[in-house]
Design an enzyme around this catalytic site. Structure first.
Site, PDB file in Angstrom:
ATOM      1  NE  ARG A 109       8.869   8.004  38.793  1.00  0.00           N
ATOM      2  CZ  ARG A 109       9.435   7.702  37.635  1.00  0.00           C
ATOM      3  NH1 ARG A 109       9.912   8.639  36.855  1.00  0.00           N
ATOM      4  NH2 ARG A 109       9.499   6.457  37.227  1.00  0.00           N
ATOM      5  CE1 TYR A 144       9.400   2.874  45.299  1.00  0.00           C
ATOM      6  CE2 TYR A 144       8.842   0.960  43.974  1.00  0.00           C
ATOM      7  CZ  TYR A 144       9.147   2.295  44.071  1.00  0.00           C
ATOM      8  OH  TYR A 144       9.206   3.057  42.923  1.00  0.00           O
TER       9      TYR A 144
HETATM   10  P1  FAD Z   1      11.804  12.043  30.736  1.00  0.00           P
HETATM   11  O1  FAD Z   1      11.691  11.788  32.184  1.00  0.00           O
HETATM   12  O2  FAD Z   1      10.630  11.726  29.870  1.00  0.00           O
HETATM   13  O3  FAD Z   1      12.202  13.582  30.576  1.00  0.00           O
HETATM   14  C1  FAD Z   1      12.133  14.240  29.350  1.00  0.00           C
HETATM   15  C2  FAD Z   1      12.031  15.723  29.625  1.00  0.00           C
HETATM   16  O4  FAD Z   1      12.105  16.421  28.397  1.00  0.00           O
HETATM   17  C3  FAD Z   1      10.704  16.113  30.282  1.00  0.00           C
HETATM   18  O5  FAD Z   1      10.963  16.945  31.391  1.00  0.00           O
HETATM   19  C4  FAD Z   1       9.955  16.840  29.173  1.00  0.00           C
HETATM   20  O6  FAD Z   1       9.105  17.855  29.662  1.00  0.00           O
HETATM   21  C5  FAD Z   1      11.109  17.413  28.372  1.00  0.00           C
HETATM   22  N1  FAD Z   1      10.791  17.658  26.959  1.00  0.00           N
HETATM   23  C6  FAD Z   1      10.135  16.830  26.110  1.00  0.00           C
HETATM   24  N2  FAD Z   1      10.046  17.378  24.908  1.00  0.00           N
HETATM   25  C7  FAD Z   1      10.673  18.593  24.971  1.00  0.00           C
HETATM   26  C8  FAD Z   1      10.906  19.632  24.035  1.00  0.00           C
HETATM   27  N3  FAD Z   1      10.476  19.539  22.775  1.00  0.00           N
HETATM   28  N4  FAD Z   1      11.578  20.742  24.445  1.00  0.00           N
HETATM   29  C9  FAD Z   1      12.021  20.850  25.732  1.00  0.00           C
HETATM   30  N5  FAD Z   1      11.822  19.878  26.657  1.00  0.00           N
HETATM   31  C10 FAD Z   1      11.155  18.770  26.277  1.00  0.00           C
HETATM   32  N6  FAD Z   1      13.068   3.728  35.849  1.00  0.00           N
HETATM   33  C11 FAD Z   1      13.928   3.337  36.839  1.00  0.00           C
HETATM   34  O7  FAD Z   1      15.155   3.465  36.679  1.00  0.00           O
HETATM   35  N7  FAD Z   1      13.454   2.817  38.014  1.00  0.00           N
HETATM   36  C12 FAD Z   1      12.108   2.641  38.237  1.00  0.00           C
HETATM   37  O8  FAD Z   1      11.718   2.177  39.311  1.00  0.00           O
HETATM   38  C13 FAD Z   1      11.190   3.019  37.216  1.00  0.00           C
HETATM   39  N8  FAD Z   1       9.857   2.844  37.393  1.00  0.00           N
HETATM   40  C14 FAD Z   1       8.990   3.244  36.409  1.00  0.00           C
HETATM   41  C15 FAD Z   1       7.616   3.037  36.609  1.00  0.00           C
HETATM   42  C16 FAD Z   1       6.712   3.431  35.635  1.00  0.00           C
HETATM   43  C17 FAD Z   1       5.242   3.174  35.855  1.00  0.00           C
HETATM   44  C18 FAD Z   1       7.191   4.031  34.436  1.00  0.00           C
HETATM   45  C19 FAD Z   1       6.248   4.458  33.360  1.00  0.00           C
HETATM   46  C20 FAD Z   1       8.558   4.215  34.232  1.00  0.00           C
HETATM   47  C21 FAD Z   1       9.475   3.826  35.203  1.00  0.00           C
HETATM   48  N9  FAD Z   1      10.857   4.005  35.040  1.00  0.00           N
HETATM   49  C22 FAD Z   1      11.725   3.587  36.017  1.00  0.00           C
HETATM   50  C23 FAD Z   1      11.403   4.612  33.808  1.00  0.00           C
HETATM   51  C24 FAD Z   1      11.824   6.059  34.039  1.00  0.00           C
HETATM   52  O9  FAD Z   1      10.746   6.805  34.581  1.00  0.00           O
HETATM   53  C25 FAD Z   1      12.270   6.720  32.733  1.00  0.00           C
HETATM   54  O10 FAD Z   1      13.118   5.857  32.025  1.00  0.00           O
HETATM   55  C26 FAD Z   1      13.009   8.023  32.987  1.00  0.00           C
HETATM   56  O11 FAD Z   1      12.201   8.925  33.702  1.00  0.00           O
HETATM   57  C27 FAD Z   1      13.477   8.651  31.676  1.00  0.00           C
HETATM   58  O12 FAD Z   1      14.110   9.887  31.934  1.00  0.00           O
HETATM   59  P2  FAD Z   1      14.452  10.879  30.731  1.00  0.00           P
HETATM   60  O13 FAD Z   1      15.061  12.064  31.391  1.00  0.00           O
HETATM   61  O14 FAD Z   1      15.204  10.162  29.677  1.00  0.00           O
HETATM   62  O15 FAD Z   1      13.045  11.244  30.094  1.00  0.00           O
END
Ligand code: FAD
Length: 391
Positions: free
Chosen positions: A110, A217
């Site tokens: 990641r 993996y």
């Molecule tokens: P997030 O990664 O949660 O990012 C949100 C960001 O916003 C963070 O950096 C946070 O700090 C920031 N933030 C939050 N609140 C505020 C605020 N108020 N002000 C400013 N910044 C803020 N997905 C896949 O596609 N493949 C996989 O193999 C996979 N495996 C997974 C395994 C596990 C065990 C888990 C739990 C999840 C997995 N996922 C996988 C899902 C994937 O990790 C998430 O769907 C993805 O990371 C979501 O990205 P995002 O950017 O939407 O949210």
């Protein structure tokens, strides 16, 4: 406040979803600002699977080559019984898959993906700010106003809520809460030589059994071995607030076959991830605010699609903004209409897929029999997910 650019898009949250969106917007010539709460752009040091529906997008954004170089191209997705160890079926992830779906299946670290996205954003002129905890997003008739905990305020044409599972921006659209599955994940990415019996590992392996599974993996050209162990917590089911602890992990996995049991010592024990999703939402956009990624559609990870769907969202949003003759409102409506049915299906299917993995008794026997009888070239369960139909 800060001098504002009336055309600027303000992305709240710099995770995989927010950074991919910022990159796609900037590549399309739009000024973009990302506000991230954390002091640095980071991801946990574990693995991520990216299916062809996501890698096609990364290709279009010009970062796929770097992603492939940092990652591993697994040959197969193999399913095993976690109790007997028996191999039940597999899906080819190699060249045939790449040809069929127009993108490779890649697994990578990641932090490597995040670093690639941050670099590409910088090169494309995205403004990136850390230590910006957004506390409110409001609409004026002609602009979006984003305010941070330290009082800093930003104005732009559009605010994108990419702030994850516990999104604050989402509260504009719903007062719903994350739904706890009662399952917890343990992860670990460790040097390959620390894993006993890791052997020939070019595959993604899933081992499932009653109320538990393990995913394995390789990462970083095979030098790291990534594992995720997931189980239903008996203590959560009993209403205990202290649940999913390492002793429960050991207890639950003691029922599995030797290969699965051997995996457990390589998991990190000081961190764990209780697993949540939410009910699908049908409205993601209002005025000058729109949701994306986990903020819009957090899902259980059984299809490994949470980040992939966030990446799909990013290009869908930019395409809608580019194609809009009817202004911003029409563009956001187009984005919502295109994405909501798809991510709703993925969220719902992820729950069912988890149920299929975790069943016990006669249902598990039937599942195993169906898996064994499946032809390896039968793609009907993944065409809708990996294929190009969704754009
Ligand atoms: P997030 O990664 O949660 O990012 C949100 C960001 O916003 C963070 O950096 C946070 O700090 C920031 N933030 C939050 N609140 C505020 C605020 N108020 N002000 C400013 N910044 C803020 N997905 C896949 O596609 N493949 C996989 O193999 C996979 N495996 C997974 C395994 C596990 C065990 C888990 C739990 C999840 C997995 N996922 C996988 C899902 C994937 O990790 C998430 O769907 C993805 O990371 C979501 O990205 P995002 O950017 O939407 O949210």
């Amino acid at each position: 406040g800060r001098s504002c650019n009336a055309d600027e898009v303000i992305v709240v949250g710099g995770g995989i979803g927010g950074l991919t969106t910022a990159l796609a917007l900037a590549r399309g010539g739009r000024p973009v600002l990302v506000l991230e709460r954390a002091d640095a752009f980071t991801e946990i040091g574990a693995g991520l699977q990216l299916a062809p529906n996501a890698t096609r997008v990364l290709d279009r954004l010009g970062v796929l080559e770097r992603v492939v170089a940092a990652g591993v191209l697994p040959r197969r997705l193999v399913f095993h019984s976690a109790l007997s160890g028996r191999e039940l079926t597999h899906l080819d992830l190699g060249d045939a898959c790449r040809e069929r779906y127009g993108g490779p299946y890649v697994v990578l670290h990641r932090s490597d993906l995040l670093a690639i996205l941050v670099d590409a954003c910088r090169a494309a002129g995205v403004a990136l700010e850390n230590g910006r905890h957004v506390v409110s997003v409001t609409d004026e008739p002609d602009r979006a106003v984003v305010t941070c905990a330290d009082g800093a305020a930003y104005e732009g044409a559009l605010a994108v809520g990419a702030d994850g599972l516990r999104s604050g921006v989402r509260s504009r659209f719903s007062d719903d809460e994350p739904v706890c599955s009662g399952y917890v994940a343990y992860r670990g990415a460790v040097p390959m030589e620390q894993v006993s019996g890791a052997g020939e590992l070019h595959d993604v392996r899933v081992w499932f059994g009653p109320g538990l599974h393990l995913v394995q993996y390789p990462l970083r050209t095979g030098s790291l071995f990534n594992q995720v162990a997931v189980f239903r917590s008996p203590r959560h089911a009993a209403g205990d607030t202290e649940w999913g602890t390492p002793d429960e992990l050991d207890e639950v996995f003691s029922a599995t076959c030797a290969q699965v049991r051997e995996a457990v010592p390589a998991l990190w024990r000081h961190m764990r991830w209780p697993m949540y999703d939410r009910e699908p939402l049908d409205t993601w956009a209002a005025g000058r605010t729109v949701l994306l990624g986990d903020a819009a559609h957090p899902m259980l990870q059984y299809l490994a699609q949470g980040a992939c769907q966030a990446i799909e969202d990013a290009v869908a949003l930019v395409r809608a903004l580019d194609g809009a003759a009817g202004g911003l409102g029409a563009a956001l409506k187009t984005y919502e209409e295109q994405r909501v049915p798809r991510t709703t299906r993925v969220q719902r299917t992820a729950r069912v897929w988890g149920d299929i993995w975790h069943v016990e008794g006669v249902a598990a026997l039937l599942r195993d029999e169906l898996f064994v009888q499946r032809r390896p070239d039968d793609h009907r369960h993944v065409d809708w997910l990996y294929g190009t139909a969704a754009g």
